[in-house]
Enzyme design. Sequence first.
Site, PDB file in Angstrom:
ATOM      1  N   GLU A  86       0.828  -1.226   0.000  1.00 47.67           N
ATOM      2  CA  GLU A  86       0.000   0.000   0.000  1.00 47.67           C
ATOM      3  C   GLU A  86       0.857   1.269   0.000  1.00 47.67           C
ATOM      4  OE1 GLU A  86      -3.775   0.113   1.782  1.00 47.67           O
ATOM      5  OE2 GLU A  86      -4.042  -2.050   1.701  1.00 47.67           O
TER       6      GLU A  86
HETATM    7  N1  CAA Z   1      -5.999  11.966  -4.369  1.00 46.81           N
HETATM    8  C1  CAA Z   1      -6.479  12.395  -5.557  1.00 46.81           C
HETATM    9  N2  CAA Z   1      -5.707  12.533  -6.647  1.00 46.81           N
HETATM   10  C2  CAA Z   1      -4.399  12.244  -6.505  1.00 46.81           C
HETATM   11  C3  CAA Z   1      -3.831  11.819  -5.315  1.00 46.81           C
HETATM   12  C4  CAA Z   1      -4.700  11.670  -4.194  1.00 46.81           C
HETATM   13  N3  CAA Z   1      -4.264  11.242  -3.012  1.00 46.81           N
HETATM   14  N4  CAA Z   1      -2.515  11.582  -5.483  1.00 46.81           N
HETATM   15  C5  CAA Z   1      -2.246  11.883  -6.771  1.00 46.81           C
HETATM   16  N5  CAA Z   1      -3.389  12.286  -7.379  1.00 46.81           N
HETATM   17  C6  CAA Z   1      -3.564  12.735  -8.766  1.00 46.81           C
HETATM   18  C7  CAA Z   1      -2.718  13.967  -9.041  1.00 46.81           C
HETATM   19  O1  CAA Z   1      -3.405  15.154  -8.698  1.00 46.81           O
HETATM   20  C8  CAA Z   1      -2.497  13.841 -10.542  1.00 46.81           C
HETATM   21  O2  CAA Z   1      -3.661  14.265 -11.243  1.00 46.81           O
HETATM   22  P1  CAA Z   1      -3.637  15.646 -12.142  1.00 46.81           P
HETATM   23  O3  CAA Z   1      -2.567  15.464 -13.154  1.00 46.81           O
HETATM   24  O4  CAA Z   1      -5.008  15.700 -12.694  1.00 46.81           O
HETATM   25  O5  CAA Z   1      -3.332  16.737 -11.166  1.00 46.81           O
HETATM   26  C9  CAA Z   1      -2.425  12.345 -10.748  1.00 46.81           C
HETATM   27  O6  CAA Z   1      -3.071  11.740  -9.636  1.00 46.81           O
HETATM   28  C10 CAA Z   1      -0.998  11.835 -10.845  1.00 46.81           C
HETATM   29  O7  CAA Z   1      -0.350  12.212  -9.645  1.00 46.81           O
HETATM   30  P2  CAA Z   1       1.203  12.445  -9.545  1.00 46.81           P
HETATM   31  O8  CAA Z   1       1.636  13.362 -10.645  1.00 46.81           O
HETATM   32  O9  CAA Z   1       1.498  12.835  -8.149  1.00 46.81           O
HETATM   33  O10 CAA Z   1       1.722  10.982  -9.910  1.00 46.81           O
HETATM   34  P3  CAA Z   1       3.110  10.286  -9.652  1.00 46.81           P
HETATM   35  O11 CAA Z   1       3.425   9.455 -10.823  1.00 46.81           O
HETATM   36  O12 CAA Z   1       4.130  11.279  -9.203  1.00 46.81           O
HETATM   37  O13 CAA Z   1       2.763   9.235  -8.467  1.00 46.81           O
HETATM   38  C11 CAA Z   1       2.423   8.464  -6.236  1.00 46.81           C
HETATM   39  C12 CAA Z   1       2.174   9.548  -7.274  1.00 46.81           C
HETATM   40  C13 CAA Z   1       1.910   9.039  -4.933  1.00 46.81           C
HETATM   41  C14 CAA Z   1       3.880   8.104  -6.100  1.00 46.81           C
HETATM   42  C15 CAA Z   1       1.598   7.198  -6.627  1.00 46.81           C
HETATM   43  O14 CAA Z   1       2.038   6.628  -7.820  1.00 46.81           O
HETATM   44  C16 CAA Z   1       1.580   6.125  -5.548  1.00 46.81           C
HETATM   45  O15 CAA Z   1       0.851   6.252  -4.565  1.00 46.81           O
HETATM   46  N6  CAA Z   1       2.366   5.029  -5.724  1.00 46.81           N
HETATM   47  C17 CAA Z   1       2.309   3.895  -4.808  1.00 46.81           C
HETATM   48  C18 CAA Z   1       1.281   2.920  -5.256  1.00 46.81           C
HETATM   49  C19 CAA Z   1       0.775   2.046  -4.141  1.00 46.81           C
HETATM   50  O16 CAA Z   1       0.526   2.486  -3.029  1.00 46.81           O
HETATM   51  N7  CAA Z   1       0.579   0.770  -4.448  1.00 46.81           N
HETATM   52  C20 CAA Z   1       0.015  -0.137  -3.495  1.00 46.81           C
HETATM   53  C21 CAA Z   1      -0.643  -1.265  -4.193  1.00 46.81           C
HETATM   54  S1  CAA Z   1      -2.160  -1.752  -3.470  1.00 46.81           S
HETATM   55  C22 CAA Z   1      -1.759  -2.874  -2.266  1.00 46.81           C
HETATM   56  O17 CAA Z   1      -0.655  -3.021  -1.823  1.00 46.81           O
HETATM   57  C23 CAA Z   1      -2.976  -3.574  -1.789  1.00 46.81           C
HETATM   58  C24 CAA Z   1      -2.810  -4.877  -1.136  1.00 46.81           C
HETATM   59  O18 CAA Z   1      -3.086  -5.906  -1.722  1.00 46.81           O
HETATM   60  C25 CAA Z   1      -2.482  -4.921   0.313  1.00 46.81           C
END
Ligand code: CAA
Length: 380
Positions: free
Chosen positions: A363
Amino acid sequence: MNFELTEEQQMIRQSARDYAQRELIKDVLERDAKAEYPAHHVKALAELGFLGMLVDTKYDGGGMDTISYVLAMEEFSKVDSSVSVIMSVNNSLVCYGIEEFGTEEQKEKFLKPLARGEITGAFLLSEPNAGSDATSQKTLAVDMGDHYIVNGTKNWITNGNTASTYIVIAQTYPEKGHKGINALLVDRHAPGISLGPHEDKMGMRSSDTHSVMFTDVKVPKENRIGEDGFGFKFAMKTLEGGRIGIAAQALGIASGAYERAVRYAKERKAFGTEIINHQAIGFKLAEMHTRIEAARYFCLKAAWLKDQHQPYGTASAMAKYYAAETAMYVTTEAVQIHGGYGYVREYHVERLMREAKLTQIYEGTSEIQQIIIARAIMND
Ligand code: CAA
């Protein structure tokens, strides 16, 4: 500021504690050794109302608040995070996503049985080459008019085999990048879905984790959650709540290891006295206790913000980051306090240490949480 829990919150915590300490504990070592899915515990948690505890009662959920969810997650995770992760994914990734962003028809069809705990769900975001870099989705959902055709592979899927409902994040318009991604509700048994083998994990060995392959899987258009292209934001918003669950899980792992370490330090004698009387051990316990308390406040603050409908994305990232780091620190120290006994299975702390490691990874890794926190500072 009020630090007191309501009577209802205390009752929910007690109910989770009773089940964890009476039932979960009985077979946890055996299930860990055999990597055996805890089917009877999942059924019991459903009957106790924990699998859909956050869902509104009008959709057959428990209608409980996020603070209660943190308390329950902590209690279950003190004993067995293979079980608590199933509860966490079901509540905060799957049920929340449908309840918050789904249509009434989707809630009727998919949310209600999930909230009753009759079935479980899974959240399919990670791919072989898109883990932390979640916008790089390669799974395709091609728009065919009234349905999508899905092709691709998802990795590390909790409940991959046992879930009945998947939420699949897939790319519909690659040229649009993250703005072309959709979130789809998919029947786990739809034709064209196949699974990789059960992953032989270091910790949380009895939760079922698989890769999932999609070959020309047909998904009706009405199964899309939200507007066309909303899938990435959907995943990010949903993960904000998911991370509170994993933070509480990490808190529980740390508390479980700490309680065992205190018990051991009060019983074990060395150099003529219980080892707790040695400053080397006392200082370790003081540090562990302090970090756990701090992690608890982070978790409760994030939960409180969510319950108050205030922004909680940064708070949940801080809670997950700090609690996961604390879990790793505390479990490592708990093994050290136990000495040789800590290194063998029957004392549980080595298992808790293996479980702690995963909370720094899934996550969103600790480093991803730091990115989210750092960006919040930059945008402040
Ligand atoms: N809420 C709403 N929108 C969001 C947001 C949030 N919290 N975070 C980002 N966004 C939006 C941004 O506003 C952007 O949209 P716009 O271009 O329209 O403004 C878009 O999403 C892209 O955002 P970023 O430019 O910030 O994207 P990034 O490539 O830099 O990545 C990141 C952001 C936070 C690193 C994201 O990729 C991330 O969270 N990565 C980790 C993924 C993760 O947690 N994976 C877990 C897998 S699920 C799991 O593990 C479940 C299980 O089985 C236990």
